[in-house]
Motif scaffolding. Structure first.
Motif, PDB file in Angstrom:
ATOM      1  N   HIS A  83      84.495  48.761  56.205  1.00 25.85           N
ATOM      2  CA  HIS A  83      83.305  48.423  55.570  1.00 25.85           C
ATOM      3  C   HIS A  83      82.260  49.505  55.895  1.00 25.85           C
ATOM      4  N   ARG A  84      81.053  49.871  55.493  1.00 24.78           N
ATOM      5  CA  ARG A  84      80.140  50.390  55.717  1.00 24.78           C
ATOM      6  C   ARG A  84      78.963  50.232  54.926  1.00 24.78           C
ATOM      7  N   LEU A  85      77.594  50.360  55.453  1.00 25.19           N
ATOM      8  CA  LEU A  85      76.348  49.981  54.375  1.00 25.19           C
ATOM      9  C   LEU A  85      75.493  51.319  55.096  1.00 25.19           C
ATOM     10  N   VAL A  86      75.454  52.175  53.986  1.00 22.79           N
ATOM     11  CA  VAL A  86      74.451  53.219  54.326  1.00 22.79           C
ATOM     12  C   VAL A  86      73.126  53.248  53.548  1.00 22.79           C
ATOM     13  N   ASP A  87      72.186  53.821  54.118  1.00 26.10           N
ATOM     14  CA  ASP A  87      70.686  53.962  53.613  1.00 26.10           C
ATOM     15  C   ASP A  87      70.702  55.027  52.894  1.00 26.10           C
ATOM     16  N   PRO A  97      67.744  56.716  49.653  1.00 23.17           N
ATOM     17  CA  PRO A  97      66.288  56.655  49.130  1.00 23.17           C
ATOM     18  C   PRO A  97      66.209  55.524  48.373  1.00 23.17           C
ATOM     19  N   GLY A  98      67.350  55.096  47.276  1.00 26.39           N
ATOM     20  CA  GLY A  98      66.740  54.191  46.245  1.00 26.39           C
ATOM     21  C   GLY A  98      67.125  52.598  47.101  1.00 26.39           C
ATOM     22  N   GLY A  99      67.493  52.631  48.547  1.00 24.44           N
ATOM     23  CA  GLY A  99      67.971  51.403  48.801  1.00 24.44           C
ATOM     24  C   GLY A  99      68.990  51.484  49.862  1.00 24.44           C
ATOM     25  N   ARG A 100      70.359  50.878  49.647  1.00 27.55           N
ATOM     26  CA  ARG A 100      71.353  50.864  50.300  1.00 27.55           C
ATOM     27  C   ARG A 100      72.691  50.924  49.788  1.00 27.55           C
ATOM     28  N   ILE A 101      73.771  51.334  50.176  1.00 27.54           N
ATOM     29  CA  ILE A 101      75.058  51.631  49.344  1.00 27.54           C
ATOM     30  C   ILE A 101      76.066  51.065  50.373  1.00 27.54           C
ATOM     31  N   HIS A 102      76.913  50.201  49.577  1.00 24.24           N
ATOM     32  CA  HIS A 102      78.233  49.704  50.535  1.00 24.24           C
ATOM     33  C   HIS A 102      79.440  50.413  49.937  1.00 24.24           C
ATOM     34  N   LEU A 103      80.297  50.816  51.078  1.00 27.05           N
ATOM     35  CA  LEU A 103      81.427  51.472  50.717  1.00 27.05           C
ATOM     36  C   LEU A 103      82.494  51.288  51.628  1.00 27.05           C
ATOM     37  N   GLY A 105      73.871  47.958  41.879  1.00 27.47           N
ATOM     38  CA  GLY A 105      73.984  46.667  41.186  1.00 27.47           C
ATOM     39  C   GLY A 105      75.115  46.123  41.380  1.00 27.47           C
ATOM     40  N   TYR A 106      76.101  46.640  41.997  1.00 29.06           N
ATOM     41  CA  TYR A 106      77.293  45.895  42.079  1.00 29.06           C
ATOM     42  C   TYR A 106      77.690  45.561  43.685  1.00 29.06           C
ATOM     43  N   GLY A 107      78.333  44.581  43.645  1.00 29.48           N
ATOM     44  CA  GLY A 107      79.024  44.109  45.193  1.00 29.48           C
ATOM     45  C   GLY A 107      77.749  44.202  46.126  1.00 29.48           C
ATOM     46  N   ARG A 108      78.089  44.830  47.345  1.00 33.07           N
ATOM     47  CA  ARG A 108      77.042  44.594  48.204  1.00 33.07           C
ATOM     48  C   ARG A 108      75.987  45.735  48.368  1.00 33.07           C
ATOM     49  N   SER A 109      75.953  46.562  47.394  1.00 37.44           N
ATOM     50  CA  SER A 109      74.895  47.697  47.209  1.00 37.44           C
ATOM     51  C   SER A 109      73.452  46.865  46.709  1.00 37.44           C
ATOM     52  N   SER A 110      72.342  47.777  46.769  1.00 39.76           N
ATOM     53  CA  SER A 110      71.190  47.360  46.425  1.00 39.76           C
ATOM     54  C   SER A 110      71.300  46.939  44.985  1.00 39.76           C
ATOM     55  N   VAL A 147      76.427  60.996  50.550  1.00 38.86           N
ATOM     56  CA  VAL A 147      77.065  62.381  51.087  1.00 38.86           C
ATOM     57  C   VAL A 147      76.138  62.781  52.352  1.00 38.86           C
ATOM     58  N   HIS A 148      74.746  62.501  52.321  1.00 30.35           N
ATOM     59  CA  HIS A 148      73.788  62.852  53.356  1.00 30.35           C
ATOM     60  C   HIS A 148      74.124  61.894  54.655  1.00 30.35           C
ATOM     61  N   ALA A 149      74.015  60.428  53.976  1.00 26.90           N
ATOM     62  CA  ALA A 149      74.277  59.335  55.083  1.00 26.90           C
ATOM     63  C   ALA A 149      75.548  59.640  55.921  1.00 26.90           C
ATOM     64  N   LEU A 150      76.624  60.126  55.307  1.00 21.98           N
ATOM     65  CA  LEU A 150      77.974  60.311  56.058  1.00 21.98           C
ATOM     66  C   LEU A 150      77.908  61.519  56.946  1.00 21.98           C
ATOM     67  N   GLY A 151      76.813  62.368  56.806  1.00 24.93           N
ATOM     68  CA  GLY A 151      76.749  63.383  57.767  1.00 24.93           C
ATOM     69  C   GLY A 151      77.343  64.564  57.086  1.00 24.93           C
ATOM     70  N   GLU A 152      77.756  64.517  55.566  1.00 26.18           N
ATOM     71  CA  GLU A 152      78.323  65.746  55.000  1.00 26.18           C
ATOM     72  C   GLU A 152      77.209  66.451  54.209  1.00 26.18           C
ATOM     73  N   GLU A 153      78.074  67.492  53.880  1.00 24.07           N
ATOM     74  CA  GLU A 153      77.243  68.673  52.933  1.00 24.07           C
ATOM     75  C   GLU A 153      77.661  68.682  51.491  1.00 24.07           C
ATOM     76  N   THR A 154      78.988  68.432  51.083  1.00 25.08           N
ATOM     77  CA  THR A 154      79.551  68.527  50.037  1.00 25.08           C
ATOM     78  C   THR A 154      80.637  67.448  49.757  1.00 25.08           C
ATOM     79  N   ALA A 155      80.882  67.279  48.694  1.00 28.56           N
ATOM     80  CA  ALA A 155      82.184  66.329  48.289  1.00 28.56           C
ATOM     81  C   ALA A 155      82.684  66.636  47.109  1.00 28.56           C
ATOM     82  N   THR A 156      83.990  66.010  46.761  1.00 29.19           N
ATOM     83  CA  THR A 156      84.737  65.995  45.805  1.00 29.19           C
ATOM     84  C   THR A 156      84.419  64.543  45.215  1.00 29.19           C
ATOM     85  N   VAL A 157      84.062  64.523  43.876  1.00 30.29           N
ATOM     86  CA  VAL A 157      83.763  63.287  43.333  1.00 30.29           C
ATOM     87  C   VAL A 157      84.780  62.963  42.052  1.00 30.29           C
TER      88      VAL A 157
END
Length: 336
Positions: A19-23, A25-31, A74-79, A100-110
């Motif tokens: 589990h991880r919570l990342v900040d 700009p719109g709040g926080r996201i759980h992943l 709006g879901y789970g443990r996210s803002s 993506v930024h919070a995880l220290g990455e520049e690109t991602a497959t979605v």
């Protein structure tokens, strides 16, 4: 320059993941996160959470990728912002950028499923520099159409009854139906859209609400689908009993705002490497057959498209082995 990864803790529900919570700009996201390598961001649908990707996290990680499944805003443990317009598409794409930024990455497959498919597609459409490949599960890509306001289009679909999207768009109405028995409503919704338990052909569709009625009166009763155990349903329903469904339903309440926000992308093609996987028994596949047929024009980067026989809407949970094989083959193609 990459930043150090935020602190994490092991998941009790998805072995091998953390589990991880990342900040953002719109709040926080759980992943949930597992593995190392190129980042693969997974976006769930309605009414689900990051847990819906439990079968994919280990498979994608084993294939050599950093697999990350988020709880959408709006879901789970996210803002869960209180304002309905905080759930417009541009905000959700912004959350993905922030992750993506919070995880220290520049690109991602979605990769996205259901409404997460639309979020994934628009992430790649709005930020092609960051989201360099996209996989769409269950809901096909259909370009924005400036000629038709979404609310008007869905109202016409219902005819003498009410299409479920129109029903969800009315603040508080679906909440009043779901709230007294969240677990029972989710069980009925999951069962009614699953390939092995959905209503037989020719019966009234759970996607249409009779005048003065509710969605649940057309849900299939009986046993849960084979892919969902009682314990898994308990876990899913506990999350929504804790958070309520308003944040999740607010996605449907922003379709007209999205139409206005994304007018510049009218009929835009999605050109990055892409994948589509649908269920042959899923209404999303049959209703949007024309969108799939248009892929040579609208999705020119399509690598492959798959329709799974006998499969319903919850594709990555109904057919995890098949979906994992398709996803990992495609990922290795776009990340040779």
């Amino acid at each position: 320059m990459t930043q150090p990864a935020p602190a994490a803790r092991p998941s009790a529900t998805v072995p091998g993941a953390v589990h991880r919570l990342v900040d953002v700009p719109g709040g926080r996201i759980h992943l949930l996160e597992q593995g190392t390598g190129p980042l693969v961001l997974m976006i769930h649908g309605f009414p689900e959470t990051s847990y819906s990707w439990r079968h994919q996290l280990s498979a994608v990680a084993a294939a050599g990728f950093r697999a990350v499944a988020v709880d959408v805003r709006g879901y789970g443990r996210s803002s869960a912002p209180s304002s309905a317009d905080a759930y417009r598409m541009t905000a959700l794409v912004g959350d993905n950028v922030g992750v993506v930024h919070a995880l220290g990455e520049e690109t991602a497959t979605v990769i996205g499923h259901d409404v997460g498919s639309a979020i994934a597609a628009d992430s790649a459409l709005l930020r092609p520099d960051m989201f360099t490949a996209v996989a769409l599960l269950s809901v096909p890509y259909a370009p924005w159409n400036a000629a038709v306001r979404p609310t008007d289009g869905f109202a016409r679909v219902g005819g003498s009854e009410e299409f479920y999207v129109s029903y969800f768009q009315q603040a508080g109405r679906a909440e009043a139906e779901i709230g007294p028995d969240v677990r029972g409503w989710l069980a009925g919704f999951y069962t009614s859209l699953s390939g092995d338990t959905m209503p037989p052909p020719g019966t009234d569709s759970p996607f249409f609400v009779p005048a003065g009625g509710s969605m649940r009166e057309r849900f299939t009763g009986g046993a849960l689908p084979s892919w969902l155990t009682e314990a898994e349903l308990d876990l899913c329903s506990a999350e929504f009993e804790r958070t309520g469904l308003t944040g999740a339903l607010n996605r449907y309440r922003n379709l007209d705002r999205d139409w206005e926000d994304l007018a510049a992308w009218d009929r835009a093609r999605l050109t990055c490497p892409a994948l589509f996987v649908g269920g042959a028994l899923d209404s999303s596949t049959t209703w949007m057959a024309d969108a799939i047929a248009d892929y040579p024009t609208t999705l020119p980067g399509l690598v492959s498209s798959h329709i799974l026989d006998g499969c319903g809407h919850w594709i990555q949970q109904e057919r995890p082995a098949e979906v994992n094989a398709i996803l990992t083959k495609w990922l290795r193609t776009v990340h040779p």
